[in-house]
Design an enzyme around this catalytic site. Structure first.
Site, mmCIF file in Angstrom:
data_model
loop_
_atom_site.group_PDB
_atom_site.id
_atom_site.type_symbol
_atom_site.label_atom_id
_atom_site.label_comp_id
_atom_site.label_asym_id
_atom_site.label_seq_id
_atom_site.Cartn_x
_atom_site.Cartn_y
_atom_site.Cartn_z
ATOM 1 N N SER A 298 -9.441 -11.810 -7.081
ATOM 2 C CA SER A 298 -9.287 -10.484 -6.260
ATOM 3 C C SER A 298 -9.458 -10.229 -5.028
ATOM 4 C CB SER A 298 -10.335 -9.187 -7.359
ATOM 5 O OG SER A 298 -10.104 -8.342 -6.948
ATOM 6 N N GLU B 228 1.615 12.119 -59.138
ATOM 7 C CA GLU B 228 2.746 11.402 -57.774
ATOM 8 C C GLU B 228 4.852 11.542 -58.768
ATOM 9 O OE1 GLU B 228 5.131 8.690 -54.723
ATOM 10 O OE2 GLU B 228 3.019 7.533 -55.744
ATOM 11 N N HIS C 202 -25.092 -33.744 -54.958
ATOM 12 C CA HIS C 202 -26.491 -32.557 -54.852
ATOM 13 C C HIS C 202 -26.859 -32.495 -55.533
ATOM 14 C CE1 HIS C 202 -27.481 -30.606 -50.684
ATOM 15 N NE2 HIS C 202 -28.243 -30.557 -51.907
ATOM 16 N N SER D 139 -12.230 -15.023 -6.865
ATOM 17 C CA SER D 139 -11.849 -14.304 -8.252
ATOM 18 C C SER D 139 -10.798 -14.477 -8.769
ATOM 19 C CB SER D 139 -13.090 -13.230 -8.167
ATOM 20 O OG SER D 139 -12.212 -12.179 -6.983
ATOM 21 N N HIS E 216 -17.170 -16.310 -7.175
ATOM 22 C CA HIS E 216 -18.021 -16.264 -8.199
ATOM 23 C C HIS E 216 -19.177 -17.551 -8.061
ATOM 24 C CE1 HIS E 216 -15.751 -13.161 -10.484
ATOM 25 N NE2 HIS E 216 -16.243 -12.490 -9.673
ATOM 26 N N ASP F 283 -20.256 -32.655 -53.059
ATOM 27 C CA ASP F 283 -19.655 -32.775 -51.785
ATOM 28 C C ASP F 283 -18.729 -34.173 -51.256
ATOM 29 O OD1 ASP F 283 -21.351 -31.060 -51.047
ATOM 30 O OD2 ASP F 283 -23.399 -32.336 -51.392
ATOM 31 N N LYS G 2 2.734 6.704 -62.440
ATOM 32 C CA LYS G 2 2.930 6.424 -61.515
ATOM 33 C C LYS G 2 1.688 6.604 -60.649
ATOM 34 C CE LYS G 2 6.192 5.291 -57.519
ATOM 35 N NZ LYS G 2 5.498 5.216 -56.610
ATOM 36 N N HIS H 280 -11.981 -11.168 -20.407
ATOM 37 C CA HIS H 280 -12.855 -11.531 -19.351
ATOM 38 C C HIS H 280 -13.950 -11.687 -20.900
ATOM 39 C CE1 HIS H 280 -12.043 -8.608 -16.745
ATOM 40 N NE2 HIS H 280 -10.486 -8.784 -17.014
ATOM 41 N N ASP I 9 -18.445 -10.258 -3.267
ATOM 42 C CA ASP I 9 -17.472 -8.929 -3.736
ATOM 43 C C ASP I 9 -17.526 -8.352 -2.070
ATOM 44 O OD1 ASP I 9 -15.781 -7.651 -4.352
ATOM 45 O OD2 ASP I 9 -16.771 -5.839 -5.622
#
Length: 822
Positions: free
Chosen positions: A180, A676, A345, A178, A184, A353, A531, A122, A145
């Site tokens: 469905s 740790e 430039h 559509s 549209h 460039d 650690k 969509h 619809d």
């Protein structure tokens, strides 16, 4: 039995496909393989309608089901972190934060979406601008619809009435059945409109149709008014709403498609919704009936607009630069060998460039230090927007206040011979003017970070057949008076182990305190480091920019801007370092839990916010290369001395943690501060990339174990509707061995994130070799692809982790790397 997963290459991208024989449309027996095939074949017609638009996906991981047992689906807006890095994405601000939407502009992305059962795509009626902001709408859509008791032919009648009105106001519509129930209508919108103004127009059109045909048309949103009538839905022109994309599949019982049609087809008494096979047949026979709307209302599908970014940054009445009157390519290639130009430039800072003719435009890079003088130097190059071919002859002064303000002159130009052009590497030979400064030089552009505009590259001068540039060649870079000194980075050696693409860190073996002590006594001296409870990171410094790679090789540079922004502490010469990214709690102790707030982020806005809330440090404990010299064969004590010398003045996020010369003292100190553990190292050890060695031994105070997630048990009570516990496994010789469940240590944010990550991994079969029936009875299985870490009290004789508590995900680890820690 489901097919084995396979990895395919599509458009230069590697994509893992799995369960291709899974049936997603049970009524027709349509499989995932057929869905992938459809999206590949329809891509030339579909992609122009998706280009530049954020895509919201509707997914059916287990298929659409049938009328009696419909499949479950969900909408996905925010792109999951497990998506391939090459999938383009752009963020949109929502009330709940920024969501990163995929941009579907190539075939590989369509294939990946099909693999994840994203059947419906969509899109809104607008595209992103060159600045990645929501733009103005370029089309109007009416959704016709049919209410209860109304057929498709009646919708077509209403469509013809709407067509007459839209034709009269100069917005001729094109129809789409559509997929469905309805139809549209799409109309091009003149430039400069807003979503509000287009919505207002669509609403008035709907009301007008209702006023003329009150017995058959309704424009009100009330569902009670729709039976026996066609509802003209005008609301989808709201900038926050979406419509099913042309050529998208629908998640109906049958694989119908939102299919562009001709007006003659709408007159046919046999008008019906089309399924994928019919749409593919039509595509080969007649092309795209909606092609006039393929890109920015009124432009043809076959045309592209690669100069739209260039034009967005310039106005013909304010700059002497060539400004075409359209965003398409120039008339065509210049004829003969493709051209190049290097322009000097003088903007805010002097730079050069480099522009290479390709597909009707100049593909362009800004190169701050110009062409390297020798093969022992690399220069940074940053890709900029494509330029028109007419720019190849431009010299002049861009006025102050305009984009790129400053004086532009041609440093050299000519033709070039192309050897290779890939997304990440371009090799070519430039032949400049006979009396120009460049001469003939073979160069390579190697992409190091990002994609498209603003991506970072290295410009490398290739060696001659004799092995080094000639004395004449070495003088071909811009003269010292016109350019800064060459960048000190070394040439990328494809055979080197120390490149970002190839280097993996050296690993430690597990050990008890007793084993660590006895090993240290055998070595020439004792050496122990704290650690750190973080994630491993390799840093690649070229003298100007730091790249960070996780243990797996994943690029994590953008995730830790406070580290990369302070990399100047590494000095002017290039280096490769090894260390740990660490977050600290309010007591100054390393916190893996806090680091979870940083390690998964990819969106710049979220990274900036979290960098302030949860700053990190880079604890650097090894130097693998310095000034282009590979140090991995030298002893640790020597590497460490060079590292401390190099980072003697470091501060902020860079730190060199202390090394203890007494293992017991290191163990006591780490225990006292609730850390740790420690890593005990042989001071004479070399660095062995990617290997696990007994010369490094990790000793932990707390028991932790990396695990592979293989299943989910649903939550109950307060956790109803979400994850109750995760089923854990450790790979063994016979497959994934079940080691128990973890249901504590989660907060709501973690549960939401895990749910998002695990949803696309849902599977019909258990990945474990030995899961008990009691734990399997209500489990939802997932493909074993995510690695996490838990703390636990003990491992039982039958191999289960008792009292496991969740610590976090380990995106830096792959399932194949997980092994028993005990």
């Amino acid at each position: 039995m489901a097919q084995e997963q396979q990895t395919v290459t599509v458009g230069g991208r590697r994509i893992r496909l799995s369960r291709l024989d899974k049936i997603l449309y049970p009524v027709t027996g349509t499989t995932k393989a057929e869905i992938v095939d459809y999206y590949v074949r329809i891509a030339p017609l579909m992609l122009p309608h998706l280009e530049g638009r954020p895509v919201t996906r509707k997914r059916w991981p287990d298929g659409v089901g049938d009328a009696a047992h419909p499949g479950s689906s969900f909408f996905a807006k925010d792109l999951e972190s497990s998506a391939p890095e090459w999938v383009r994405r752009t963020g949109i601000e929502h009330s709940t934060g920024t969501k990163s939407y995929p941009l579907v502009e190539d075939v590989p992305t369509l294939v990946w979406l099909a693999q994840t059962a994203s059947l419906e795509l969509h899109t809104p009626q607008w595209r992103f601008t060159a600045d990645a902001l929501p733009g103005s709408p370029d089309r109007l859509v009416l959704d016709l619809d049919p209410g209860e008791g109304v057929d498709l032919a009646t919708c077509a009648e209403v469509a013809r009435w709407a067509r007459r009105t839209l034709d009269d106001i100069g917005m001729p519509p094109l129809p789409v059945t559509s997929g469905s129930k309805g139809i549209h209508l799409y109309s091009p919108v003149p430039p400069g409109q807003t979503s509000d103004s287009v919505s207002a127009l669509a609403r008035e059109l709907a009301r007008s149709l209702e006023a003329d045909h009150p017995d058959l048309v309704v424009s009100a949103m009330s569902k009670a008014a729709r039976p026996g009538k066609v509802f003209v839905d005008w609301s989808q022109n709201n900038g926050k709403k979406t419509t099913i994309a042309p050529y998208s599949l629908r998640g109906r019982e049958r694989p119908t498609v939102a299919a562009p049609r001709t007006w003659d087809e709408l007159d046919s008494p046999e008008l019906a919704q089309l399924e994928l096979a019919a749409v593919l047949e039509r595509a080969e026979r007649m092309g795209d009936p909606l092609s006039a709307l393929g890109f920015r209302g009124g432009e043809r599908v076959a045309e592209r607009a690669p100069l739209r970014t260039y034009l967005a940054k310039r106005s013909a009445d304010r700059t002497p630069e060539p400004v075409p009157d359209h965003p398409h390519v120039d008339a065509g290639p210049s004829g003969g060998a493709p051209r190049f130009v290097i322009q000097e430039h003088h903007a805010r800072r002097l730079h050069y460039d480099l522009r290479l003719e390709r597909d009707g435009v100049f593909v362009s890079w800004a190169v701050p230090k110009g062409v390297p003088a020798s093969a022992s130097r690399n220069h940074l190059a940053v890709m900029t927007e494509d330029h028109p071919l007419s720019y190849g002859g431009f010299e002049g002064t861009i006025p102050r206040g305009e984009y790129g303000a400053g004086t532009v002159t041609i440093w050299d130009d000519g033709s070039y011979e192309l050897e290779k052009w890939r997304d990440d590497e371009i090799i070519f030979t430039l032949a400049g003017r006979p009396d120009g400064p460049l001469g003939r030089v073979r160069l390579a552009l190697i992409r190091t970070d990002g994609e498209g505009e603003k991506s970072s590259w290295l410009l490398h001068r290739m060696k001659t057949a004799e092995g080094e540039p000639s004395a004449t060649d070495s003088a071909l870079a811009p003269p010292p008076a016109a350019a800064p000194a060459p960048d000190p980075a070394p040439a990328p050696d494809p055979d080197s182990r120390l490149t970002p693409a190839r280097l993996r860190p050296m690993l430690a073996e597990n050990a008890s305190p007793a084993l660590a002590r006895s090993s240290a006594r055998r070595w020439s001296a004792q050496w122990a480091e704290i650690k750190w409870d973080g994630i491993r990171a390799l840093g690649f410094w070229d003298g100007a920019r730091l790249l960070l790679r996780a243990r797996s090789g994943t690029d994590i540079t953008a995730r830790y801007p406070e580290v990369t922004g302070a990399a100047a502490f590494l000095g002017d010469a290039p280096a490769v370092v090894d260390g740990e990214i660490v977050a600290f709690d309010a007591e100054g102790r390393p916190s893996f839990t806090l680091l979870q707030n940083r390690m998964h982020l990819t969106r710049a806005a979220e990274i900036r916010v979290q960098a302030e809330r949860v700053p990190v440090r880079f604890a650097v404990f090894d130097l693998l290369s310095s000034s282009g010299t590979d140090l991995t064969s030298r002893p640790l004590r020597e590497r460490r001395a060079l590292l401390e010398e190099r980072l003697a003045d470091a501060s902020g996020p860079f730190t060199v943690p202390p090394a203890f010369d007494d293992v017991d003292a290191a163990l006591r100190a780490s225990a006292a501060f609730d850390l740790e553990g420690v890593v005990v190292k042989n001071p004479d050890s070399t660095y062995r990339p990617g290997e696990r060695s007994g010369d490094w031994l990790k000793v932990k105070h707390i028991r932790t174990q990396e695990i592979v997630i293989g299943g989910i048990r649903p939550g109950r009570g307060g956790r109803s509707g979400t994850i109750g516990s995760l089923l854990m496994g450790i790979p063994g010789p016979d497959g994934l061995r079940y080691v128990g469940r973890v249901g504590s240590g989660f907060d709501e944010r973690t549960l939401r994130r895990l749910d998002d990550l695990l949803a696309p991994l849902r599977s019909d079969s258990a990945p474990f070799t030995d899961v008990p029936d009691a734990d399997a009875s209500d489990a939802d299985w997932v493909r074993p692809e995510l690695v996490g870490e838990v703390a636990y009290a003990e491992m039982t004789p039958d191999g289960r982790l008792r009292h496991a508590r969740w610590r976090g995900l380990r995106p830096d680890k792959s399932p194949a790397e997980v092994r028993p820690e005990g």
